[in-house]
Write a protein that holds these residues in place. Sequence first.
Motif, PDB file in Angstrom:
ATOM      1  N   ARG A 100       0.356  10.887   0.441  1.00 41.22           N
ATOM      2  CA  ARG A 100      -0.283  11.725   1.453  1.00 41.22           C
ATOM      3  C   ARG A 100      -1.091  12.842   0.797  1.00 41.22           C
ATOM      4  O   ARG A 100      -2.205  13.156   1.191  1.00 41.22           O
ATOM      5  N   LEU A 101      -0.489  13.430  -0.252  1.00 40.69           N
ATOM      6  CA  LEU A 101      -1.183  14.502  -0.953  1.00 40.69           C
ATOM      7  C   LEU A 101      -2.478  13.998  -1.576  1.00 40.69           C
ATOM      8  O   LEU A 101      -3.530  14.645  -1.487  1.00 40.69           O
ATOM      9  N   LYS A 102      -2.383  12.814  -2.202  1.00 38.08           N
ATOM     10  CA  LYS A 102      -3.584  12.263  -2.834  1.00 38.08           C
ATOM     11  C   LYS A 102      -4.660  12.027  -1.794  1.00 38.08           C
ATOM     12  O   LYS A 102      -5.857  12.270  -2.009  1.00 38.08           O
ATOM     13  N   GLU A 134      -5.067  13.634   0.991  1.00 42.90           N
ATOM     14  CA  GLU A 134      -5.679  14.893   1.382  1.00 42.90           C
ATOM     15  C   GLU A 134      -6.680  15.350   0.342  1.00 42.90           C
ATOM     16  O   GLU A 134      -7.683  15.985   0.665  1.00 42.90           O
ATOM     17  N   GLY A 135      -6.388  14.982  -0.919  1.00 34.09           N
ATOM     18  CA  GLY A 135      -7.266  15.405  -1.987  1.00 34.09           C
ATOM     19  C   GLY A 135      -8.642  14.751  -1.907  1.00 34.09           C
ATOM     20  O   GLY A 135      -9.665  15.382  -2.152  1.00 34.09           O
ATOM     21  N   CYS A 136      -8.662  13.446  -1.574  1.00 37.23           N
ATOM     22  CA  CYS A 136      -9.957  12.787  -1.632  1.00 37.23           C
ATOM     23  C   CYS A 136     -10.548  12.530  -0.254  1.00 37.23           C
ATOM     24  O   CYS A 136     -11.515  11.806  -0.104  1.00 37.23           O
ATOM     25  N   THR A 164     -12.721  13.118   3.024  1.00 35.40           N
ATOM     26  CA  THR A 164     -13.941  13.859   3.385  1.00 35.40           C
ATOM     27  C   THR A 164     -13.989  13.964   4.891  1.00 35.40           C
ATOM     28  O   THR A 164     -14.051  12.956   5.582  1.00 35.40           O
ATOM     29  N   ASP A 172     -11.506   4.750  -1.554  1.00 31.04           N
ATOM     30  CA  ASP A 172     -10.482   5.716  -1.939  1.00 31.04           C
ATOM     31  C   ASP A 172      -9.095   5.171  -1.674  1.00 31.04           C
ATOM     32  O   ASP A 172      -8.174   5.375  -2.465  1.00 31.04           O
ATOM     33  N   ILE A 186      -6.008   4.772  -4.281  1.00 27.16           N
ATOM     34  CA  ILE A 186      -4.667   5.352  -4.120  1.00 27.16           C
ATOM     35  C   ILE A 186      -3.615   4.254  -4.251  1.00 27.16           C
ATOM     36  O   ILE A 186      -2.591   4.413  -4.903  1.00 27.16           O
TER      37      ILE A 186
END
Lengths: 402, 417
Positions: free
Chosen positions: A60-62, A64-66, A68, A76, A80
């Motif tokens: 989930r964090l990843k 949120e990181g990528c 847009t 993306d 992941i």
Amino acid sequence: MSEEFDQQFILSQQQCEFLAKTFHKFDPDENGVIELEDLAKVTQEILGNEIRSSELQAIRLKGEGCATEGYITFGDFTKIMREHMSSTTRWGGLKSKLQAFVGFDSIQDQLKEKALKRGFEFNLMVVGESGLGKSTMINTLFRGTVSRQSCIQHPEPLPPTVKINSVCHVIEEKSVNLKLSITDTPGFGDQINNLKSWEPILEYVNKQFEAYLNEEVSINRKKYIPDTRIHCCMYFIPPTGHCLRPLDIEFMKKLDKHVNIVPVIAKSDTLTIEERHAFKQRIRDDITHHKIRIYPSGYETDEEDEMVANAAIDKFLPFAIIGSDQLHQVNGKKILARKTKWGVIEVENPAHCEFVNLRNMLIKSRMLDLKETTDKVHYENYRRQRLHGPRDISDALSQPDN
Amino acid sequence: MEKILSGYVGFANLPNQVHRKAVKKGFEFSLMVVGASGLGKSTLINSLFLTDLYVDNGYHSPNQRLPKTTTTQCSAVHIIEGGVRLQLTLVDTPGFGELVDNTECWDPILKYIDSRYEEFLTSESRVNRQNNPDLRVHACLYFIAPNGHGLKQLDIDFMKQLHKKVNIVPIIAKADTFSPEECRAFKHKILQDINQHGIEIYNFPDYDFEDEEDARTNKKLKESIPFAVIGSNTVVEQNGKKVRGRSYPWGVVDIENDEHCDFNTLRNMLVRTHMQDLKDVTNNILYERYRIQKLSKMLNISDNQLSSRFTGEDFNGGNPMELLERERLDQEDKLSKMEEQMESVFQEKVREKLMKHREFQADLQRRKEAMMEAQEKERQELAERRRRYDEDRKVFEDEKLRSMIGTKSKKDTKKKP
């Protein structure tokens, strides 16, 4: 890393199709993107029940990181997923189906055979004042005369300083050879002035780490590095019934970052059941208050079942034990017990003492885990400090670390 | 040469008189308990005297707990049994052996015992010595932890420091850790250690018992030293009976059962048979030892002279009473001299202050006068200025008038061509 992975590992057609299918389930308009909130659901569907909550969190964090504008593209998403796939074997629905029996499940037997041939090592250290029943406890645990006291000729007087002595035995059970080494610390806590009585012990523990490290980094190293690192340190608390003494707290604080500490209440046949509960509660309060790390609750683990098992053990810590190496007749059976004028105290009776719990934890279920924790946590700590380069190792070790 | 009496005189009644007097006066006993924390001292004291001498304070939370050094805590209690009053003083020593570094942790205890002896000595030597309470420590119960190996270094050092000053009764605490064989072995080891280090524990005297049974019990008592005790404040059920003891899942310990522990023996010894003897030994031997040491220091007698004269009355240096008188007179002289000195100093100071005051007063007076003068001058000046101002004004008015008249006349002249 992920780029290399992309170049080296091509997703098979089936895997791609599966990913795309699940992706499009959440992307009805065929825009090639899904919403951020749906990422978790998609992952859940693909990986099924095998995914752990911590991994889900990481994904989930990843995401949120990528993301847009709250949307994640298919590219993306694949990235992941690839990252996840490269780090675990829990692929859930992405696993490929076998068409026939291959036979690689025999790897278990191969492992066992290799391990049996090699034998296991276990290094246990016992610390506590003299007269708390440490040697008897060791003999009771391993059902033989393996303690140091039983091995020496004459009973020696109490030494004026703390000495470290080890004895080594190889015991066998059902063709499993266990090389058991027991390290004893006579003289601990017996002097009038006990300041710095833990220093020889800490030095010894670090020496074993040092020996292992040297062997590891040497150019021509042995095939199997002999492991003399202390896997577990049993600390014997005298049954005062009040709370931890300053000496106990001091010792555990100094050593909890270097070795797995398992505190036990020695000679607990002095305490009635209510006294025992109250005493344990106070000890637990003390341990939490001083932030002492004991095994197993002080060590983080990801696995749910391990956490449950740890919680179950936690309820009993510290174990109230009674040791005996004498057999007595009780109800027609010969069992280990202590005979007093007012009754027979059975060592293996859970209503009498918690010896069985201790044995289960130490030998039956957690022996390997203790070794692993020593290797992966304590030894790594030591190694990290050492390879950072400070000259004075005690300087570095006294700094707080994980 | 014993004479045989022909009739009944009656002095066989003497013991009864002593008894009556003693009962009326009441008895005092002071008991000290020493041992590491958690050995059951409080429980044992409560069990011994069947009263709650120790209130359970409960435990502090971990962040309130501070390791403390040894202190001595005194508590007195008055108990009555069968018309006999006993004033029991209990001295507890919390904090003994609790720190990581326990060197000289017996110091406060030594000081306490010495201070009690000192108190008694001074009260004995007073002029008026009506009520001197006897707070000297009559017995010291030393609790040995049941580790099974023998005496620890701390135990040995403590006993060596105190065995010449107080009756030490060693006790094995929490004896329910031991099976009977282990207990015997441990006792044996302790006695060995005690003999090896030359420690003098309280020796039970062999009375001439008329009863053989008494003699036997006395012998058994001596063999049980050190006493292995278990204490309990709670009453538990055993086989339908209520007994004082501890209840375990594997059985019930009855502390009053001689086979389980030596609690009864200890209680009998301490309270029933040997209490008076403990007091006598404290008074006659231990206190005397202290007294001799103290007084000889005062008279500066050397040690070898000391050993030859035990009573302390025939010293060449003089009767200590005389010496005390002399000292007292000396002190009084010194005191009166000091008083005089202080008086004179006081007078001096008063005089000085008075002088200063007077000077100050004079100074003030002068300043006042000076100010008054200055004020006068100012006033005169002002008056002068005023006068001048008035004059000037007059001149100005005159001029003004003249000029007005002048212009008027000019006007007049202009008008008249």
